[in-house]
Design a protein around this motif. Sequence first.
Motif, short mmCIF file in Angstrom:
data_model
loop_
_atom_site.label_atom_id
_atom_site.label_comp_id
_atom_site.label_asym_id
_atom_site.label_seq_id
_atom_site.Cartn_x
_atom_site.Cartn_y
_atom_site.Cartn_z
N ARG A 100 0.84 -1.23 0.14
CA ARG A 100 0.01 -0.20 0.03
C ARG A 100 0.84 1.37 0.03
NH1 ARG A 100 -4.46 -1.55 4.41
NH2 ARG A 100 -6.03 -2.90 2.96
N ASP A 101 2.24 1.22 0.42
CA ASP A 101 2.87 2.25 0.53
C ASP A 101 3.82 2.48 -0.55
OD1 ASP A 101 4.66 4.44 1.23
OD2 ASP A 101 5.40 3.50 3.16
N GLY A 102 3.39 3.09 -1.74
CA GLY A 102 4.65 3.30 -2.78
C GLY A 102 5.85 3.70 -2.61
N GLU A 103 6.21 4.27 -1.44
CA GLU A 103 7.40 4.97 -1.11
C GLU A 103 8.19 4.17 -0.18
OE1 GLU A 103 8.68 7.85 -2.25
OE2 GLU A 103 6.62 7.72 -3.42
N SER A 104 7.68 2.78 0.18
CA SER A 104 8.52 1.87 1.08
C SER A 104 9.76 1.34 0.43
CB SER A 104 7.52 0.72 1.47
OG SER A 104 7.16 -0.01 0.32
N GLY A 105 9.77 1.06 -0.81
CA GLY A 105 10.91 0.75 -1.34
C GLY A 105 10.75 -0.96 -1.94
N LEU A 106 9.51 -1.70 -1.47
CA LEU A 106 9.45 -2.78 -1.98
C LEU A 106 8.93 -2.68 -3.67
CD1 LEU A 106 9.34 -5.92 -1.40
CD2 LEU A 106 6.90 -5.50 -0.76
N LEU A 107 9.79 -3.19 -4.39
CA LEU A 107 9.41 -3.30 -5.80
C LEU A 107 8.50 -4.37 -6.13
CD1 LEU A 107 12.95 -2.16 -7.21
CD2 LEU A 107 10.98 -0.53 -6.55
N SER A 108 8.90 -5.55 -5.70
CA SER A 108 8.28 -6.82 -6.15
C SER A 108 8.51 -7.99 -5.19
CB SER A 108 8.68 -7.30 -7.67
OG SER A 108 8.20 -8.40 -8.01
N LEU A 109 7.61 -8.92 -5.10
CA LEU A 109 7.84 -10.08 -4.28
C LEU A 109 7.34 -11.31 -4.90
CD1 LEU A 109 5.14 -11.12 -2.27
CD2 LEU A 109 5.39 -8.78 -1.61
N ARG A 110 7.73 -12.27 -4.56
CA ARG A 110 6.95 -13.65 -5.13
C ARG A 110 7.11 -14.75 -3.92
NH1 ARG A 110 8.34 -16.79 -11.04
NH2 ARG A 110 6.88 -18.64 -10.12
N ALA A 111 6.05 -15.52 -3.77
CA ALA A 111 6.16 -16.64 -2.89
C ALA A 111 7.38 -17.76 -3.32
CB ALA A 111 4.60 -17.27 -2.42
N LEU A 112 7.90 -18.30 -2.42
CA LEU A 112 8.83 -19.38 -2.66
C LEU A 112 7.92 -20.61 -2.19
CD1 LEU A 112 12.13 -17.79 -0.95
CD2 LEU A 112 11.35 -18.07 -3.40
N GLY A 113 8.00 -21.69 -2.94
CA GLY A 113 7.46 -22.88 -2.63
C GLY A 113 8.42 -23.61 -1.50
N GLY A 114 7.92 -24.19 -0.59
CA GLY A 114 8.83 -25.28 0.28
C GLY A 114 8.04 -26.16 1.12
N GLY A 115 6.74 -26.55 0.77
CA GLY A 115 5.96 -27.46 1.55
C GLY A 115 5.09 -27.00 2.44
N PRO A 116 4.34 -27.59 3.25
CA PRO A 116 3.58 -27.22 4.38
C PRO A 116 4.22 -26.62 5.53
CG PRO A 116 3.57 -29.53 4.32
CD PRO A 116 4.32 -29.00 3.14
N ARG A 117 5.45 -26.86 5.69
CA ARG A 117 6.02 -26.27 6.94
C ARG A 117 6.81 -25.11 6.70
NH1 ARG A 117 7.40 -29.69 11.25
NH2 ARG A 117 6.72 -31.65 11.02
N VAL A 118 7.32 -24.83 5.37
CA VAL A 118 8.04 -23.63 4.88
C VAL A 118 7.17 -22.64 4.35
CG1 VAL A 118 10.27 -22.75 4.06
CG2 VAL A 118 10.16 -24.97 5.47
N HIS A 119 7.31 -21.29 4.40
CA HIS A 119 6.64 -20.34 3.93
C HIS A 119 7.60 -19.29 3.80
CE1 HIS A 119 2.67 -22.13 4.49
NE2 HIS A 119 3.22 -22.58 5.81
N GLY A 120 7.84 -18.83 2.37
CA GLY A 120 9.08 -17.66 2.20
C GLY A 120 8.48 -16.93 0.93
N PHE A 121 9.38 -15.72 0.75
CA PHE A 121 9.35 -14.92 -0.34
C PHE A 121 10.51 -14.40 -0.67
CE2 PHE A 121 5.37 -14.68 2.32
CZ PHE A 121 4.24 -14.57 1.33
N VAL A 122 10.74 -14.19 -1.95
CA VAL A 122 11.79 -13.26 -2.32
C VAL A 122 11.43 -11.98 -2.76
CG1 VAL A 122 11.53 -14.30 -5.12
CG2 VAL A 122 13.81 -13.20 -4.32
N GLN A 123 12.32 -11.09 -2.35
CA GLN A 123 11.75 -9.59 -2.40
C GLN A 123 12.45 -8.86 -3.18
OE1 GLN A 123 10.80 -8.26 1.41
NE2 GLN A 123 9.16 -9.47 1.74
N TYR A 124 12.29 -7.96 -4.08
CA TYR A 124 13.18 -7.05 -4.65
C TYR A 124 12.95 -5.51 -4.02
CZ TYR A 124 14.05 -10.65 -7.76
OH TYR A 124 14.22 -12.16 -8.46
N TRP A 125 14.22 -4.80 -3.49
CA TRP A 125 13.83 -3.56 -3.10
C TRP A 125 14.66 -2.66 -3.84
CZ3 TRP A 125 11.56 -2.21 1.80
CH2 TRP A 125 10.80 -3.11 2.39
N GLU A 126 14.09 -1.11 -3.63
CA GLU A 126 14.52 -0.28 -4.42
C GLU A 126 16.15 0.14 -4.02
OE1 GLU A 126 13.53 4.56 -4.19
OE2 GLU A 126 11.83 3.21 -4.59
N SER A 127 16.46 -0.07 -2.61
CA SER A 127 17.69 0.23 -2.07
C SER A 127 17.83 -0.58 -0.74
CB SER A 127 17.78 1.66 -1.86
OG SER A 127 17.07 2.23 -0.65
#
Length: 164
Positions: free
Chosen positions: A53-80
Amino acid sequence: MGSAPITGGRDTAAAEGDVVVFLIGVRINRWRAVRHWLPVVAAMPRMLKELSRDGESGLLSLRALGGGPRVHGFVQYWESREKLLSYASAQGREHHPAWSAFNRRARSAKGAVGIWHETYIVPAGSYESVYVDMPTAGLGAAWGVEPIGRHEDRAAQRLAGGAA
């Protein structure tokens, strides 16, 4: 990304300068310890919603990583790096109370839930990408894409800025 439109042809990410990649995740170690892991798992969507919601936060993009039912993760790309660290330490944002609560809970949870993160600052000229007949993904989703020029056909050429 499953229903995103496919971009035709060969593209590369239009990123310039350093790229900040942040990997983050949680691992449920003891299923029966719901009161320990559920608040940790529930904190991530709140943080991601706040950031999106915050366009100034610096988060450019994210994607969920698979890992099965125990593991939940994300790869995120940041402006800086600065924007990533600013969010992590901001008193009035979702991350600070979630991190404090995790640390309090971790003392009594005895390993019921774990978290991890890795931050990579990738210098300009040290990354490359190619997307062939793909929906926009990864670095391309963060920075946009551009067609691959005839002097950038190979990964080595893209890594060398077209000089290879």
